[in-house]
Design a protein around this motif. Structure first.
Motif, PDB file in Angstrom:
ATOM      1  N   MET A 235      -4.999   2.097  -5.057  1.00  9.35           N
ATOM      2  CA  MET A 235      -3.110   2.115  -5.514  1.00  9.35           C
ATOM      3  C   MET A 235      -2.933   2.130  -3.905  1.00  9.35           C
ATOM      4  O   MET A 235      -1.627   1.653  -3.847  1.00  9.35           O
TER       5      MET A 235
ATOM      6  N   ASP B  21      -3.287   0.441  -1.356  1.00 11.50           N
ATOM      7  CA  ASP B  21      -3.329  -0.723  -1.394  1.00 11.50           C
ATOM      8  C   ASP B  21      -2.014  -1.498  -1.638  1.00 11.50           C
ATOM      9  O   ASP B  21      -1.562  -1.835  -1.201  1.00 11.50           O
ATOM     10  N   LEU B  22      -2.109  -1.243  -3.035  1.00 12.34           N
ATOM     11  CA  LEU B  22      -0.255  -1.568  -3.353  1.00 12.34           C
ATOM     12  C   LEU B  22       0.360  -1.303  -2.765  1.00 12.34           C
ATOM     13  O   LEU B  22       2.142  -1.717  -2.127  1.00 12.34           O
TER      14      LEU B  22
ATOM     15  N   ARG C  42       1.266  -2.821   0.952  1.00 12.40           N
ATOM     16  CA  ARG C  42       1.567  -3.957   0.533  1.00 12.40           C
ATOM     17  C   ARG C  42       2.867  -3.791   0.041  1.00 12.40           C
ATOM     18  O   ARG C  42       3.871  -5.100   0.953  1.00 12.40           O
ATOM     19  N   GLU C  43       3.291  -3.644  -1.358  1.00 13.98           N
ATOM     20  CA  GLU C  43       5.020  -3.124  -0.816  1.00 13.98           C
ATOM     21  C   GLU C  43       5.780  -2.800   0.783  1.00 13.98           C
ATOM     22  O   GLU C  43       7.233  -3.255   0.801  1.00 13.98           O
TER      23      GLU C  43
ATOM     24  N   TYR D  39      -4.437  -7.456   4.102  1.00 13.86           N
ATOM     25  CA  TYR D  39      -3.466  -7.988   3.645  1.00 13.86           C
ATOM     26  C   TYR D  39      -3.301  -8.402   5.152  1.00 13.86           C
ATOM     27  O   TYR D  39      -2.357  -9.029   5.009  1.00 13.86           O
TER      28      TYR D  39
END
Length: 145
Positions: free
Chosen positions: A1, A3-4, A7-8, A28
């Motif tokens: 979560m 990492d998400l 990235r966002e 990333y």
């Protein structure tokens, strides 16, 4: 979560180990930089900085004072083209006489295009650094004469 979320936010993390001469980056950041490994040699990292910013970034990254945190916006050149990054040091410490530091890297919009005022400030800061370097060289020269 996590990492998400990063990235966002177009962000990642980094850790600089002066004793090994490397900067370790998150997946990333590795992908955005267009490199194949998470461990980037310090010299390679510096060579990716756009030439007109390179000396200043090299100088500021090598300051051996844990009370001065690195916090700069500058362009890098990647295999996929130029990118602007905001690199901020969040923590540093001395281990065995060497600095270990870490923080975040956020990919930002090109201030030279999207924010002329900020671009002007960045150029002025870069010019002031170059002038400071010249004055340090001249002072050193005069002191040796």
């Amino acid at each position: 979560m996590m990492d998400l979320i990063l990235r966002e936010d177009k962000s990642g993390w980094w850790v600089r180990e002066d004793s090994r001469g490397i900067i370790t980056v998150s997946d990333y950041v590795r992908d955005m930089y267009g490199v194949t490994t998470n461990e980037i040699a310090y010299t390679h990292f510096i060579s990716m900085v756009r030439e007109d910013y390179r000396d200043r970034i090299r100088e500021e990254l090598t300051i051996q004072d844990t009370h001065i945190a690195f916090d700069q916006v500058f362009p890098i050149i990647t295999p996929n083209g130029p990118l602007w990054v905001h690199v901020k040091e969040l923590k540093n410490k001395i281990e065995d006489g060497f600095i270990v530091a870490g923080g975040k890297i956020q990919f930002v919009d090109d201030p030279e295009v999207n924010s002329p005022e900020k671009a002007s400030t960045l150029r002025t800061n870069n010019l002031l650094f170059q002038l400071h370097s010249v004055s340090q060289i001249l002072l050193s020269f005069l002191q040796t004469c």
